[in-house]
Design a protein around this motif. Sequence first.
Motif, PDB file in Angstrom:
ATOM      1  N   TYR A 181       0.837  -1.207   0.000  1.00 41.47           N
ATOM      2  CA  TYR A 181       0.000   0.000   0.000  1.00 41.47           C
ATOM      3  C   TYR A 181       0.866   1.249   0.000  1.00 41.47           C
ATOM      4  O   TYR A 181       1.872   1.333   0.686  1.00 41.47           O
ATOM      5  CB  TYR A 181      -0.945   0.003   1.205  1.00 41.47           C
ATOM      6  N   TYR A 182       0.462   2.233  -0.798  1.00 40.27           N
ATOM      7  CA  TYR A 182       1.177   3.509  -0.877  1.00 40.27           C
ATOM      8  C   TYR A 182       0.350   4.496  -1.685  1.00 40.27           C
ATOM      9  O   TYR A 182      -0.653   4.128  -2.311  1.00 40.27           O
ATOM     10  CB  TYR A 182       2.562   3.333  -1.513  1.00 40.27           C
ATOM     11  N   GLU A 183       0.777   5.756  -1.678  1.00 43.19           N
ATOM     12  CA  GLU A 183       0.175   6.795  -2.495  1.00 43.19           C
ATOM     13  C   GLU A 183       1.284   7.459  -3.310  1.00 43.19           C
ATOM     14  O   GLU A 183       2.420   7.565  -2.848  1.00 43.19           O
ATOM     15  CB  GLU A 183      -0.523   7.850  -1.643  1.00 43.19           C
ATOM     16  N   LYS A 184       0.932   7.924  -4.485  1.00 46.71           N
ATOM     17  CA  LYS A 184       1.924   8.528  -5.374  1.00 46.71           C
ATOM     18  C   LYS A 184       1.317   9.744  -6.061  1.00 46.71           C
ATOM     19  O   LYS A 184       0.152   9.716  -6.482  1.00 46.71           O
ATOM     20  CB  LYS A 184       2.387   7.514  -6.425  1.00 46.71           C
ATOM     21  N   SER A 191       7.984  13.384  -9.132  1.00 49.82           N
ATOM     22  CA  SER A 191       6.933  12.563  -8.538  1.00 49.82           C
ATOM     23  C   SER A 191       7.370  12.130  -7.150  1.00 49.82           C
ATOM     24  O   SER A 191       8.562  12.121  -6.830  1.00 49.82           O
ATOM     25  CB  SER A 191       6.634  11.341  -9.406  1.00 49.82           C
ATOM     26  N   ALA A 192       6.401  11.784  -6.323  1.00 45.29           N
ATOM     27  CA  ALA A 192       6.693  11.366  -4.954  1.00 45.29           C
ATOM     28  C   ALA A 192       5.836  10.163  -4.615  1.00 45.29           C
ATOM     29  O   ALA A 192       4.660  10.097  -4.987  1.00 45.29           O
ATOM     30  CB  ALA A 192       6.432  12.497  -3.968  1.00 45.29           C
ATOM     31  N   ILE A 193       6.423   9.229  -3.899  1.00 46.90           N
ATOM     32  CA  ILE A 193       5.705   8.050  -3.432  1.00 46.90           C
ATOM     33  C   ILE A 193       5.864   7.983  -1.920  1.00 46.90           C
ATOM     34  O   ILE A 193       6.965   8.142  -1.394  1.00 46.90           O
ATOM     35  CB  ILE A 193       6.223   6.773  -4.120  1.00 46.90           C
ATOM     36  N   ILE A 194       4.741   7.804  -1.220  1.00 46.74           N
ATOM     37  CA  ILE A 194       4.759   7.883   0.231  1.00 46.74           C
ATOM     38  C   ILE A 194       3.787   6.848   0.794  1.00 46.74           C
ATOM     39  O   ILE A 194       2.819   6.460   0.139  1.00 46.74           O
ATOM     40  CB  ILE A 194       4.383   9.304   0.715  1.00 46.74           C
ATOM     41  N   SER A 195       4.062   6.396   2.000  1.00 43.55           N
ATOM     42  CA  SER A 195       3.214   5.418   2.655  1.00 43.55           C
ATOM     43  C   SER A 195       3.432   5.516   4.151  1.00 43.55           C
ATOM     44  O   SER A 195       4.442   6.067   4.618  1.00 43.55           O
ATOM     45  CB  SER A 195       3.551   3.998   2.160  1.00 43.55           C
ATOM     46  N   TYR A 200       8.209   3.034   1.406  1.00 44.09           N
ATOM     47  CA  TYR A 200       7.991   4.001   0.335  1.00 44.09           C
ATOM     48  C   TYR A 200       8.233   5.406   0.881  1.00 44.09           C
ATOM     49  O   TYR A 200       7.467   5.907   1.693  1.00 44.09           O
ATOM     50  CB  TYR A 200       6.574   3.872  -0.206  1.00 44.09           C
ATOM     51  N   ASN A 201       9.296   6.030   0.406  1.00 47.47           N
ATOM     52  CA  ASN A 201       9.690   7.329   0.953  1.00 47.47           C
ATOM     53  C   ASN A 201      10.494   8.113  -0.089  1.00 47.47           C
ATOM     54  O   ASN A 201      11.389   8.863   0.252  1.00 47.47           O
ATOM     55  CB  ASN A 201      10.548   7.105   2.213  1.00 47.47           C
ATOM     56  N   LEU A 266      15.253   8.818 -13.534  1.00 48.37           N
ATOM     57  CA  LEU A 266      15.006   9.993 -12.710  1.00 48.37           C
ATOM     58  C   LEU A 266      15.936  10.020 -11.507  1.00 48.37           C
ATOM     59  O   LEU A 266      16.266   8.975 -10.937  1.00 48.37           O
ATOM     60  CB  LEU A 266      13.547  10.006 -12.239  1.00 48.37           C
ATOM     61  N   ALA A 267      16.347  11.225 -11.115  1.00 43.31           N
ATOM     62  CA  ALA A 267      17.192  11.389  -9.932  1.00 43.31           C
ATOM     63  C   ALA A 267      16.363  11.096  -8.687  1.00 43.31           C
ATOM     64  O   ALA A 267      15.244  11.599  -8.551  1.00 43.31           O
ATOM     65  CB  ALA A 267      17.757  12.803  -9.879  1.00 43.31           C
ATOM     66  N   ARG A 268      16.899  10.299  -7.772  1.00 44.21           N
ATOM     67  CA  ARG A 268      16.135   9.862  -6.608  1.00 44.21           C
ATOM     68  C   ARG A 268      16.539  10.641  -5.368  1.00 44.21           C
ATOM     69  O   ARG A 268      17.713  10.746  -5.035  1.00 44.21           O
ATOM     70  CB  ARG A 268      16.342   8.357  -6.379  1.00 44.21           C
ATOM     71  N   TRP A 269      15.522  11.186  -4.704  1.00 46.40           N
ATOM     72  CA  TRP A 269      15.679  11.884  -3.448  1.00 46.40           C
ATOM     73  C   TRP A 269      14.799  11.196  -2.406  1.00 46.40           C
ATOM     74  O   TRP A 269      14.072  10.261  -2.728  1.00 46.40           O
ATOM     75  CB  TRP A 269      15.301  13.355  -3.595  1.00 46.40           C
ATOM     76  N   GLU A 270      14.831  11.690  -1.184  1.00 46.18           N
ATOM     77  CA  GLU A 270      14.016  11.102  -0.131  1.00 46.18           C
ATOM     78  C   GLU A 270      13.353  12.183   0.708  1.00 46.18           C
ATOM     79  O   GLU A 270      13.828  13.320   0.784  1.00 46.18           O
ATOM     80  CB  GLU A 270      14.867  10.197   0.774  1.00 46.18           C
ATOM     81  N   ILE A 271      12.248  11.815   1.346  1.00 44.06           N
ATOM     82  CA  ILE A 271      11.581  12.695   2.300  1.00 44.06           C
ATOM     83  C   ILE A 271      12.378  12.643   3.608  1.00 44.06           C
ATOM     84  O   ILE A 271      12.568  11.568   4.163  1.00 44.06           O
ATOM     85  CB  ILE A 271      10.131  12.249   2.532  1.00 44.06           C
ATOM     86  N   PRO A 272      12.835  13.766   4.125  1.00 44.34           N
ATOM     87  CA  PRO A 272      13.764  13.758   5.259  1.00 44.34           C
ATOM     88  C   PRO A 272      13.100  13.695   6.627  1.00 44.34           C
ATOM     89  O   PRO A 272      13.603  14.262   7.598  1.00 44.34           O
ATOM     90  CB  PRO A 272      14.521  15.079   5.085  1.00 44.34           C
TER      91      PRO A 272
END
Length: 335
Positions: A181-184, A191-195, A200-201, A266-272
Amino acid sequence: MMSNTIEGARDMVKAQQETGGIFQIGHQRHSNPRYIHFRDNIYQGPHLLGRVTHAYGQWNRGVSASKPLTPPKNQEIPTDILAKYGYDSMEAFLNWRWYKKYGGGAISDLGAHQIDMFNWVFQTKPTSVYAAGGIDYYDGKEGRAMFEYPDNVMTIYEYQLPTGTARAYYQVLTTTGSQGYYEKFMGINGSAIISESPTYNQVYAEPDNDWTQYSTGPNPAVVQAGDDVKNKFWEQSRNWDKPKPPSYDLGPLAKALADVRESKPLARWEIPVVLGRYPHSPHIQNFIECTRAKTPDKLTCPVQMAFESCVTVLTALKSIEQGAKINFKPEDFVA
């Protein structure tokens, strides 16, 4: 979700309005600091994703995780007590989500929390919904349970944002656990994917979007993602090119091949932001603090906001029943 009927949800809003009570609904993502950071500092703030055109969410659970519950040995509740509180049987008590008398099915039980995120992030309500689904597996055949709600649902919502139309697709499946499960949220710049799950971060920048300036300071919007572990020699980075054979020059065909190739990686970053406690905890804390301080305006999910989510979700079930796209009217969201 707050109710399995829009009428029931509307009654709850009226009760709060009449009493002035502090009424919080359990859409706990509203209080999750990771989600708050994403909405305020990535989607909004510097608008790292640019114009967002699409959103996606899913909650997939395999059959083993979705099968009906059975009571533990010697823990049956007497039938007279079950009847007193409105349950027809112990089986109905344990599996209330699948019965129209008690619950709203998978789209309500699981999907409500994630569909709610479309409204919460976009900060508006949808203009239409089209949904498809059915009782595809739990149909009472071959010894399987019989559910009264669709066990697999797919929906498409349309939103009118200041930047234009955005469409949000959501699915809840009970016959596969693929990818959980996740949201995007997907925009022209990223784009961002979070859960709620820390799996997913990720935030991805489209080519030619350098987010370095947003990754510094005391409260960075994103941080550089660490490199994935590379266990095979061909996964290692290299600073040389494999020699191309003479036949590599395909002449006029080369342009056609280039046109159909996929987008650049795509360059990958993260939610801090890391949540070091249970996902529900911040939401419970918000309710307790508002209760003690008598500050209902500080609730992160007041009853009216949850009512709008309830209408959004339950109308998807109506769309399935009618087999048609349903356009929302502004008054639909007024309690």
